[in-house]
Every structure is written in C-alpha cells, then in structure tokens.
Design an enzyme around this catalytic site. Structure first.
Site, mmCIF file in Angstrom:
data_model
loop_
_atom_site.group_PDB
_atom_site.id
_atom_site.type_symbol
_atom_site.label_atom_id
_atom_site.label_comp_id
_atom_site.label_asym_id
_atom_site.label_seq_id
_atom_site.Cartn_x
_atom_site.Cartn_y
_atom_site.Cartn_z
ATOM 1 N N ASP A 93 0.867 -1.183 0.000
ATOM 2 C CA ASP A 93 0.000 0.000 0.000
ATOM 3 C C ASP A 93 0.902 1.232 0.000
ATOM 4 O O ASP A 93 2.125 1.112 0.058
ATOM 5 C CB ASP A 93 -0.951 -0.036 1.202
ATOM 6 C CG ASP A 93 -0.206 0.038 2.526
ATOM 7 O OD1 ASP A 93 1.037 0.199 2.531
ATOM 8 O OD2 ASP A 93 -0.863 -0.078 3.569
ATOM 9 N N ASP A 268 -7.961 -7.363 0.172
ATOM 10 C CA ASP A 268 -7.032 -7.592 1.280
ATOM 11 C C ASP A 268 -7.730 -7.158 2.552
ATOM 12 O O ASP A 268 -8.594 -6.281 2.519
ATOM 13 C CB ASP A 268 -5.755 -6.749 1.142
ATOM 14 C CG ASP A 268 -5.980 -5.324 1.613
ATOM 15 O OD1 ASP A 268 -6.609 -4.555 0.864
ATOM 16 O OD2 ASP A 268 -5.580 -4.989 2.751
ATOM 17 N N CYS A 306 -11.601 -28.976 6.243
ATOM 18 C CA CYS A 306 -10.460 -28.089 5.991
ATOM 19 C C CYS A 306 -9.179 -28.900 5.824
ATOM 20 O O CYS A 306 -8.895 -29.788 6.626
ATOM 21 C CB CYS A 306 -10.315 -27.108 7.148
ATOM 22 S SG CYS A 306 -8.874 -26.036 6.964
ATOM 23 N N CYS A 308 -6.144 -27.870 6.264
ATOM 24 C CA CYS A 308 -4.980 -27.285 6.948
ATOM 25 C C CYS A 308 -4.408 -28.240 8.007
ATOM 26 O O CYS A 308 -5.081 -29.142 8.489
ATOM 27 C CB CYS A 308 -5.314 -25.916 7.544
ATOM 28 S SG CYS A 308 -5.914 -25.936 9.239
ATOM 29 N N CYS A 311 -6.378 -28.555 11.363
ATOM 30 C CA CYS A 311 -7.587 -29.376 11.310
ATOM 31 C C CYS A 311 -7.272 -30.851 11.098
ATOM 32 O O CYS A 311 -8.008 -31.718 11.555
ATOM 33 C CB CYS A 311 -8.524 -28.869 10.220
ATOM 34 S SG CYS A 311 -9.230 -27.251 10.619
HETATM 35 ZN ZN LIG Z 1 -8.220 -25.773 9.156
#
Ligand SMILES: [Zn+2]
Length: 377
Positions: A93, A268, A306, A308, A311
C-alpha cells in the site's frame, strides 16, 4: 511468462469474473484474497506455510516498513522478497491509510502529508514521490498511489476538495514511476466518499492518468454494510473492465462475495489473521469462537472439511487449551486455519464463477456467515 501487468480475463458469471494477472514474481489467479503481512511477515507464519495454503500474493505495509526496519535497509539487503524469503508476488500500500488514521498526528498539504511516527514521535513527510521511492526500494510487484482516504461522514465539499488532491497526487505518482518501469506495476485509487457522482468524477480522473489496475478506496471506514454495497455496485463498473479491480481493506466473507458479484478481482484485509489471534475462526460450518466452554472436551477437528495442518492434526479441545493458555502455537495454528479457509473459499468462488453457479455459491456462503458488522472497521 507474460509481461508484468498482463491481465487475461477468463469465464464470467454475471458481473463476477475470473482472470489471471501477471507480475514479475509470477501469476495471480483472480478473484484473489491477499493475506496482510504488515511488517514483512504474515504474523506467526513462514513463507512455506503461505505456499502450503496456496497464498498467491501477499501485502506489505509501506508505512510500517518505512519506519521499521526502513526501506533503505531493505533495499541494501536485496529488497523485500529476499529479506522475508517470499518469492511470490507482493503488493504494497502507499502508507496513506495508516497515516490518515493517525488523526491529530498528521497534517495534509498539497506537497503531501506530514505525520509523527507512532514509534518515537519523529516527524516525517509522505509525498507522492516519497511513497513511490519507498515502494521501489521495497521492490513490490504492485505499488499503490498516495491518496487521501476520506473519513466516513465527511461532507460533500470536503470530499470533492479531497478528490482533487487525490487526483493531483496520482499524477505525481505516475510521473515518478512511468509505466513499465522495472516491471513494478502501479495501481490508481478512486475516492469520492459516499457521493456517487463524486465517485464517477474520481474514476474518470484516475482512469485518465492511466494505471495498471484500479482500486476502490475509502470503503469499510465506518459505514453500514448497505451503504458500502450501494457504492460498490455503482462504482465497480466504472473501473475499466480490462484492468484488475481491487477493493481495499475489505475482507468479511459476505463482503468478499458482494465484491466479487460487483466485478472486483482483488481483496485484502487483516480480518482473518487478526480474528485468528482473537480466537474467532472461520469454518465450512460457520463461525467458531474457540474459547467457548462447549469445546473443552470436544475431540473433533475444528473443521472436518479443511485441509490445513491444524484441522488434520488437532482437536477443538486442544486448540481451545492453547488459546486459553495464550500459547504461541495458538496464534500460528489459528492463523494457518483462517487463511486456509479464505484461500479455499476464493478457490471455490473462482470455480463457481467458471461453472456459472456463483449466485448459488454466494447464497450458501451467506447462509453460513449471516449479517454482522464484523470486518467493518
Ligand atoms: Zn483448518
């Protein structure tokens, strides 16, 4: 590889559209959500984590990096990509938004904005030329022009006067960084507050200067969600269809969906990362506040859908324990999860647009994330 700035539109569904933006550090598939890495780090994550969760581009803050560690130092050490070991695209920015939120500590003039550092009170001037020079030192792939972010509630006279200043600053930024220079792209910012004719005037003037992409600034500054959507729906189509469109600082799931529906390509927001550190987690089953007592004995994963690491590996009970105990790992796992959720959501949105079922996808997501003021600063 395409030349930086090449923007290729893919399939669209209504006004929602897919595309691919080329930068000097690789391509970005749009619509895209960009995680915020204020100080040269997406808080608590490594670049390898960002790669794993398929972040395609991240954001850095000019104001913060200029003050600490300093853009000259970063330039000496090879630029921001090398400094933070992230070789993907970076958008910075202009620092204007941070400076303007230092109310009482800043003064606006034709030359630029003078402000006092929040770190040590030292005085600094951000002129259009200065913020370009800082962003060139950082080596960002996409730089933003200096603009005045008009506060919510500003009257018409103030907003119109400010719009003129924003246009003159945009011209000076363009002169300081001619098109194509060093492969760094420069985006213009449309202001105009909550007056539709002033938004149109600002868009015309900023497009007249000529940029690689165009942003809508001055939204999510305290207005209601309906006011924001009203301006968004009206102003997004004013931006050139063949260039990327960026809605700055907006990140609640339903706001991303509204943005995409209006034809926005880039977003963003600190929302997913900041909320992660506050224990507010976004899941495919709705919002979870991990500190709640109901999760004390819950040995199921936070989000069964999920991909990730958090998880796949831990229970809600463990994540709750880490949060309550203020363990460092809590920040890291929660951030990993929230950014994965946003990444997957945007990937699914792109798929839905390509397959002509964006409205259905939007309705499903909105049902999970009903109207709240979350994410409205
Ligand atoms: Zn997750």
């Amino acid at each position: 590889m395409n030349a930086p700035g090449t923007f290729t539109l893919g399939p669209a569904d209504g006004r929602a559209r897919t595309g691919r933006l080329s930068t000097a550090h690789g391509d970005v598939e749009t619509p895209i959500f960009m995680p915020v890495g204020t100080l040269g780090t997406v808080k608590s994550l490594c670049p390898t984590d960002l790669r794993d969760l398929k972040a395609q581009i991240i954001l850095g803050n000019t104001y913060h990096l200029y003050l600490r560690p300093g853009d000259d130092l970063i330039a000496r050490l090879g630029g921001l990509h090398k400094f933070m070991a992230w070789d993907g695209p970076i958008l910075t920015d202009s620092g204007g938004f941070q400076v303007f939120s230092l109310s009482g500590l800043r003064q606006i003039a034709e030359e630029g904005v003078t402000f006092a550092s929040h770190i040590d009170g030292s005085r600094h001037l951000f002129s259009p030329e200065k913020v370009i020079s800082i962003q060139r030192n950082l080596g960002s792939d996409i730089m933003m022009v200096l603009d005045e972010c008009v506060p919510y509630g500003a009257d018409r006279a103030y907003t119109e006067k400010s719009l003129g200043l924003t246009t003159r600053w945009a011209r000076r930024c363009r002169e300081a960084h001619p098109a194509g220079d060093r492969g760094q792209l420069l985006f213009g910012i449309v202001q105009g507050g909550f007056f539709k004719d002033l938004r149109a005037k600002s868009a015309e003037e900023i497009i007249g200067v000529g940029f690689d992409g165009y942003a809508l600034g001055g939204l999510s500054v305290g207005e209601s969600r309906n006011e924001m959507y009203d301006i968004l729906d009206d102003a997004a189509p004013l931006l050139p269809a063949e260039r990327p469109r960026y809605l700055m600082g907006v990140g609640a799931p339903r706001d991303l969906l509204a943005g995409m529906a209006a034809g926005i390509d880039m977003f963003d927001c600190v929302l997913p990362t900041r909320n992660a550190r506050n224990g507010t987690l976004f899941t495919s089953l709705g919002r979870v506040n991990i500190k709640r007592a109901e999760y004390r004995d819950d040995d199921t994963p936070l989000d069964p859908n999920c991909p990730c690491y958090a998880c796949r590996t831990f229970s809600k009970a463990y994540l709750r324990h880490l949060y309550i105990a203020k363990e460092l790992l809590s920040y890291r796992l929660n951030t990993l999860h929230n950014l994965t959720f946003f990444s997957v959501m945007m990937e699914r949105a792109r798929e839905a647009i390509r397959e002509g079922r964006f409205a259905v996808f939007r309705a499903e997501m909105e049902a999970l994330y009903p109207e709240t003021d979350e994410g409205k600063a």
